[in-house]
Scaffold this motif. Structure first.
Motif, PDB file in Angstrom:
ATOM      1  N   ILE A  96       0.839  -1.190   0.000  1.00  0.00           N
ATOM      2  CA  ILE A  96       0.000   0.000   0.000  1.00  0.00           C
ATOM      3  C   ILE A  96       0.875   1.241   0.000  1.00  0.00           C
ATOM      4  CG2 ILE A  96      -1.616   1.334   1.395  1.00  0.00           C
ATOM      5  CD1 ILE A  96      -3.292  -0.866   1.561  1.00  0.00           C
ATOM      6  N   ASP A  97       0.620   2.106  -0.935  1.00  0.00           N
ATOM      7  CA  ASP A  97       1.376   3.335  -1.030  1.00  0.00           C
ATOM      8  C   ASP A  97       1.052   4.204   0.176  1.00  0.00           C
ATOM      9  OD1 ASP A  97       2.049   5.942  -1.474  1.00  0.00           O
ATOM     10  OD2 ASP A  97       1.285   6.037  -3.500  1.00  0.00           O
ATOM     11  N   PRO A  98       2.059   4.540   0.986  1.00  0.00           N
ATOM     12  CA  PRO A  98       1.772   5.292   2.217  1.00  0.00           C
ATOM     13  C   PRO A  98       1.269   6.708   1.938  1.00  0.00           C
ATOM     14  CG  PRO A  98       4.126   4.995   1.934  1.00  0.00           C
ATOM     15  CD  PRO A  98       3.470   4.177   0.886  1.00  0.00           C
ATOM     16  N   LEU A 143     -15.514   1.595   1.233  1.00  0.00           N
ATOM     17  CA  LEU A 143     -16.105   2.789   0.618  1.00  0.00           C
ATOM     18  C   LEU A 143     -15.284   3.333  -0.540  1.00  0.00           C
ATOM     19  CD1 LEU A 143     -17.452   4.884   3.631  1.00  0.00           C
ATOM     20  CD2 LEU A 143     -18.632   3.194   2.240  1.00  0.00           C
ATOM     21  N   ASP A 144     -13.959   3.249  -0.412  1.00  0.00           N
ATOM     22  CA  ASP A 144     -13.114   3.839  -1.432  1.00  0.00           C
ATOM     23  C   ASP A 144     -12.750   2.786  -2.473  1.00  0.00           C
ATOM     24  OD1 ASP A 144     -11.272   5.173  -2.945  1.00  0.00           O
ATOM     25  OD2 ASP A 144     -10.110   5.942  -1.248  1.00  0.00           O
ATOM     26  N   PRO A 145     -13.270   2.950  -3.701  1.00  0.00           N
ATOM     27  CA  PRO A 145     -13.040   1.923  -4.714  1.00  0.00           C
ATOM     28  C   PRO A 145     -11.551   1.685  -4.978  1.00  0.00           C
ATOM     29  CG  PRO A 145     -14.167   3.863  -5.642  1.00  0.00           C
ATOM     30  CD  PRO A 145     -14.108   4.056  -4.171  1.00  0.00           C
ATOM     31  N   ALA A 146     -10.730   2.701  -4.711  1.00  0.00           N
ATOM     32  CA  ALA A 146      -9.293   2.553  -4.976  1.00  0.00           C
ATOM     33  C   ALA A 146      -8.690   1.408  -4.168  1.00  0.00           C
ATOM     34  CB  ALA A 146      -8.571   3.857  -4.642  1.00  0.00           C
ATOM     35  N   ARG A 147      -9.339   1.067  -3.058  1.00  0.00           N
ATOM     36  CA  ARG A 147      -8.752   0.046  -2.193  1.00  0.00           C
ATOM     37  C   ARG A 147      -9.091  -1.372  -2.618  1.00  0.00           C
ATOM     38  NH1 ARG A 147      -8.471   1.985   3.908  1.00  0.00           N
ATOM     39  NH2 ARG A 147      -7.817  -0.179   4.005  1.00  0.00           N
ATOM     40  N   ILE A 186      -6.590 -15.317  16.247  1.00  0.00           N
ATOM     41  CA  ILE A 186      -5.649 -15.405  15.130  1.00  0.00           C
ATOM     42  C   ILE A 186      -5.428 -14.016  14.563  1.00  0.00           C
ATOM     43  CG2 ILE A 186      -5.344 -16.292  12.786  1.00  0.00           C
ATOM     44  CD1 ILE A 186      -6.944 -18.725  13.670  1.00  0.00           C
ATOM     45  N   ASN A 187      -4.179 -13.577  14.551  1.00  0.00           N
ATOM     46  CA  ASN A 187      -3.882 -12.245  14.008  1.00  0.00           C
ATOM     47  C   ASN A 187      -3.618 -12.319  12.515  1.00  0.00           C
ATOM     48  OD1 ASN A 187      -2.572 -12.427  16.937  1.00  0.00           O
ATOM     49  ND2 ASN A 187      -3.359 -10.381  16.597  1.00  0.00           N
ATOM     50  N   LYS A 188      -4.374 -11.543  11.757  1.00  0.00           N
ATOM     51  CA  LYS A 188      -4.078 -11.406  10.326  1.00  0.00           C
ATOM     52  C   LYS A 188      -3.948  -9.915  10.022  1.00  0.00           C
ATOM     53  CE  LYS A 188      -6.067 -15.614   8.384  1.00  0.00           C
ATOM     54  NZ  LYS A 188      -4.816 -16.243   7.907  1.00  0.00           N
ATOM     55  N   PRO A 189      -2.831  -9.327  10.430  1.00  0.00           N
ATOM     56  CA  PRO A 189      -2.714  -7.875  10.299  1.00  0.00           C
ATOM     57  C   PRO A 189      -2.387  -7.464   8.871  1.00  0.00           C
ATOM     58  CG  PRO A 189      -0.714  -8.775  11.236  1.00  0.00           C
ATOM     59  CD  PRO A 189      -1.651  -9.926  11.042  1.00  0.00           C
ATOM     60  N   GLY A 190      -2.564  -6.192   8.609  1.00  0.00           N
ATOM     61  CA  GLY A 190      -2.105  -5.647   7.348  1.00  0.00           C
ATOM     62  C   GLY A 190      -3.160  -4.899   6.571  1.00  0.00           C
ATOM     63  N   ALA A 191      -2.701  -3.978   5.717  1.00  0.00           N
ATOM     64  CA  ALA A 191      -3.568  -3.208   4.819  1.00  0.00           C
ATOM     65  C   ALA A 191      -4.701  -2.542   5.586  1.00  0.00           C
ATOM     66  CB  ALA A 191      -4.099  -4.088   3.705  1.00  0.00           C
ATOM     67  N   GLY A 192      -4.385  -1.995   6.748  1.00  0.00           N
ATOM     68  CA  GLY A 192      -5.386  -1.277   7.530  1.00  0.00           C
ATOM     69  C   GLY A 192      -6.577  -2.146   7.902  1.00  0.00           C
TER      70      GLY A 192
END
Lengths: 500, 335
Positions: free
Chosen positions: A184-186, B115-119, B78-84
């Motif tokens: 992900i681009d910060p 909400l944000d299609p970019a994601r 179980i932790n699956k962190p990342g990408a917010g």
């Protein structure tokens, strides 16, 4: 004087037989987990937190800190013996550690790593006791612009890591930067270079990359018709470093302590930055720099000392400010919180007995680790007696398990295999791997601090030169980059360094 | 070789023994016999979309033993962190809705990511079945202890007069803090210059303590300690009522700005649970959240337990979604 009394009180708490047992168990478990490649300190501590939840607060934190130490050292064992870094901060140790193993000096390498870890850890803990508060405040001086400037200094050391060819070193460094941009681009929060693969959203797993690039590519490069590399299992006499090796390691350990301690105070620095920069420092300043990469003791003693000094120094911001300076410390902090302890200045006022017991146990943990590991060096090196074909198969299994357990995802196994092939290609092209690892680690930190700095200054680049600390650091970086040019009298001094 | 084998065996045995001690094998019969959920010996996964040690993870691990007791089976965090949070939420919503996979859901991350299609998130609000809300952690605004601004009004007026004259921390693009700043900008016209510390609250706090940013935007739980030590002057809390841990700090509403913002955390399952399973899980989660020991530990962490059942949590979630949609253009990167 009062501090000393409190520390002695801490020792009294930490020396109860239960707490000693917890510390010992923690070291042992941590070492075992550390030996598994891929399961680094973060995962190790996180995996074992549930085990400690039923203990009393002091005992549980003591055990977790010991696990933390143990994982650090366990990672070194596989780096040296099997050329497979157990975790990020011992990645760079593989270069000279494995070279020493090939020369039959595996025992010496492991002993030096253990002693170095002990020295680095103990000095840093002493720093925590002596001057925690001012040191913690010092770390705060480093804002995003200063952090970026530090990274410039770090990247400039690429010059020192270059082998015969500066171009090849730059290619390697650029590759590392490129790989570190995946995710992900910060700036925009949008994915970049992920090709629509969710698993790449968080970037490529660093440990999977280094296990692939260093370990797997080494195995792949055994050609069928070539004799497998002879790895000597050392005899008992060779388990310990010779007098020369001790003498040469001492200055490397001193420099490693300095690098690791200084960087450990800065929130946001990871232990792998310390070990990398320590290695680069040795490449630049050691009297025997021409031997680095071919099994020089400095290449093991320096980074291993640095990462333990870093790990202990990183506890200073936690204890003085309640700030977790690294991912592993963040996990530790979570354990503190679960025990109802809030790290920070209030820890010393509200639970001073526990706080001092933890600090005392850090000293004890360092000693235990030394006592546990030096006698075991013989046992670890006996792994090398296993016939090479079997050993190779076992290592492969280890690598796959290790890559899988980073995030418990098969994707990381593919990443590891992919980078194994890339590493093989780089080896065949004679491209050094160290610069790539350097930029892979520093790249994201550099990008983040650059972005934060420019947000603070709202786009004004003079933020880096108008602040004294960062101006000095940027100047230093430029000096290092230009240093080969300044040495016009001895133009061959750096360029004729043997292959890194 | 043989020595190595023996060593490995001992190591494995000791690991097994220890994990055995650590696992909570005490199943009680307090769970009513509705259907055969959960099956004996089949463990329930509780996915946390953030790394271990953070606030979401700590809360999940606090309720885990109580859930085990209530449901009579193992519950594994179980932790699956990342990408917010996106990776963990994707894992949760793509699991079978059979009750054996639950997840901790925290807003704004869970609300905003689709909400944000970019994601490119593969889930929407309808992919989740909310089971219960545990905490609400309101957003606060704090300035340096030596700052000239004594009240929220002074601060906002000053920034309104000179837009972007002060920097304010967030924990990243489109995080709760970023949305809070957008809400302030939209309703008062005061525009701060956001500095995004994507590593999270600890990095933001560090930069604030080092005086590298002027204004700290964070949650109540992040500033309790700082406020006590006089390292930050908290000017306002963005909640309906004053925060119990910061009784002297006025709410935004008291200062004349009708704004609320904050992080809310709860637990959800993938949408489509069988009714009896959902009921059972909801009851167990309520018990766990309201457990006095858990509430006390949350309080020690500066977090106020604020339970809502599944239906109400769903309404709350929808309300947050509407709030965020309104200011979304303000937090999207302009190309």
């Amino acid at each position: 004087m009062e501090t000393l009394n409190e520390l002695l009180g801490g020792f009294a708490t930490a020396m109860t037989w239960q707490n000693l047992l917890f510390a010992f168990l923690g070291c042992l478990l941590g070492t075992i987990i550390g030996v598994l490649p891929g399961v680094g300190p973060v995962a190790g501590v996180a995996l074992l937190i549930p085990l400690t939840l039923n203990l009393d607060p002091a005992g549980s934190i003591i055990m977790l800190c010991a696990i933390f130490y143990g994982t650090q050292y366990g990672g070194t064992i596989t780096s040296v013996l099997l050329n497979t870094p157990g975790e990020a901060s011992s990645a760079i140790t593989t270069i000279d550690g494995y070279a020493m193993t090939k020369m039959g000096r595996a025992g010496a390498a492991l002993t030096l790593a253990a002693v170095g870890s002990f020295i680095g850890g103990t000095i840093a803990t002493a720093g925590l006791v002596a001057a925690a508060r001012p040191l913690g405040e010092m770390g705060l001086l480093v804002g995003p612009p200063e952090f970026f400037a530090l990274m410039v200094v770090g990247i400039s050391l690429l010059v020192a890591l270059a082998g015969k060819s500066m171009v090849k070193a730059l290619v390697s460094g650029a590759l590392g930067l490129l790989i570190s941009m995946v995710g992900i681009d910060p700036v925009a929060g949008a994915p970049r270079f992920t090709f629509g693969i969710d698993n790449l959203m968080d970037g490529v797993s660093f440990v999977a990359v280094i296990v692939g690039v260093f370990g797997l590519s080494e195995i792949l490069s055994f050609r069928r018709n070539e004799p497998t590399p002879v790895v000597h299992a050392p005899g008992f006499r060779q388990l310990f470093p010779s007098r020369t090796e001790w003498r040469r390691s001492a200055p490397a350990m001193a420099r490693g302590t300095g690098v690791g301690f200084g960087l450990g105070l800065i929130p946001g620095m990871t232990g792998s930055v310390s070990s990398l920069l320590s290695y680069a420092t040795e490449k630049r300043f050691s009297r025997f720099r021409h031997e680095l990469g071919k099994g020089a003791v400095e290449g093991v003693a320096g980074p291993e000392t640095a990462n333990n000094a870093h790990a202990n120094a990183a506890l200073i911001p936690l204890f003085t400010l309640g700030i977790p300076a690294s991912p592993t410390i963040a996990v530790l902090m979570g354990a503190f919180l679960q025990q109802g302890l809030t790290p920070g200045p209030s820890l010393f006022t509200e639970h001073s007995e526990i706080a001092w017991a933890i600090i005392a146990s850090l000293f004890i943990g360092n000693v235990l680790l030394l006592l546990l590991n030096v006698p075991l060096v013989g046992l670890w090196t006996s792994i090398l007696r296993v016939p090479t074909p079997i050993l190779t198969a076992v290592i492969l299994v280890f690598m796959v398990i290790g890559a899988y357990t980073i995030n418990f995802s098969v994707f990381d196994v593919y990443v590891m295999i992919g980078f194994g092939l890339l590493g093989l290609a780089l080896r065949n092209l004679d491209i050094p791997l160290a610069p790539m690892v350097l930029t892979l680690v520093l790249g994201p930190l550099m990008e983040r601090s650059l972005r934060e700095s420019l947000e603070i200054s709202q786009g004004d680049f003079t933020v880096f030169t108008s602040r004294p600390i960062s101006a000095v650091l940027i100047g230093l970086g430029l000096l290092i980059i230009c240093s080969p040019l300044l040495k016009l009298r001895k133009p061959k001094a750096l360029m004729e360094d043997p292959e890194a | 070789m043989s020595r190595k084998k023996i060593f490995a065996a001992v190591a494995a045995a000791s690991l097994l023994a220890l994990t055995g001690c650590g696992a909570n094998a005490g199943a009680s019969n307090s769970a009513a016999a509705a259907g055969d959920f959960p099956k004996k010996g089949k463990s329930i996964d509780l996915i946390v979309a953030f790394s271990s040690g953070g606030a979401v993870d700590t809360a999940a691990r606090l309720i885990q033993p109580v859930l085990e007791k209530e449901l009579g089976t193992n519950v594994e965090v179980i932790n699956k962190p990342g990408a917010g949070g996106q990776i963990g939420y994707t894992a949760l919503t793509s699991a079978k809705p059979d009750g054996y996979t639950l997840g901790a859901t925290g807003s704004p991350s869970v609300v905003v990511s689709p909400l944000d299609p970019a994601r490119g998130a593969k889930y929407t609000r309808d992919s989740f079945q909310p089971l219960g809300r545990q905490v609400i952690d309101p957003t606060v605004i704090a300035v340096q202890p030596d700052s000239p601004y004594q009240t929220l009004k002074e601060l906002l007026e000053a920034v309104k007069a000179k837009p972007k004259s002060l920097t304010a921390s967030t924990t990243g693009i489109q995080t709760g803090e970023h949305f809070a700043l957008a809400q302030i900008q939209e309703s008062t016209g005061s525009e701060f210059a956001p500095v995004h510390f994507s590593e999270g609250a600890s990095q933001a706090t560090t930069a604030f303590l080092g005086k590298h940013v002027d204004v700290l935007v964070a949650n109540v739980s992040d500033v309790n300690d700082l406020s006590k030590q006089g390292k930050a002057r908290v000017l306002g809390v963005m909640s309906g009522d004053r925060a119990p841990s910061l009784p002297d700090i006025p709410t935004f509403k008291e200062s004349g700005y009708d704004l609320t913002a904050g992080t809310a955390r709860g637990y959800s399952a993938p949408a489509g649970l069988p009714a009896d399973v959902a009921k059972k899980l909801e009851a167990a989660i309520e018990k766990a959240i309201e457990d006095p020991a858990v509430v006390q530990k949350m309080k020690d962490l500066g977090l106020q337990t604020s339970y809502l059942n599944g239906t109400d949590y769903q309404k709350f979630w929808a309300g947050q979604e509407d709030d965020f949609k309104k200011v979304l253009p303000l937090v999207q990167k302009k190309d």
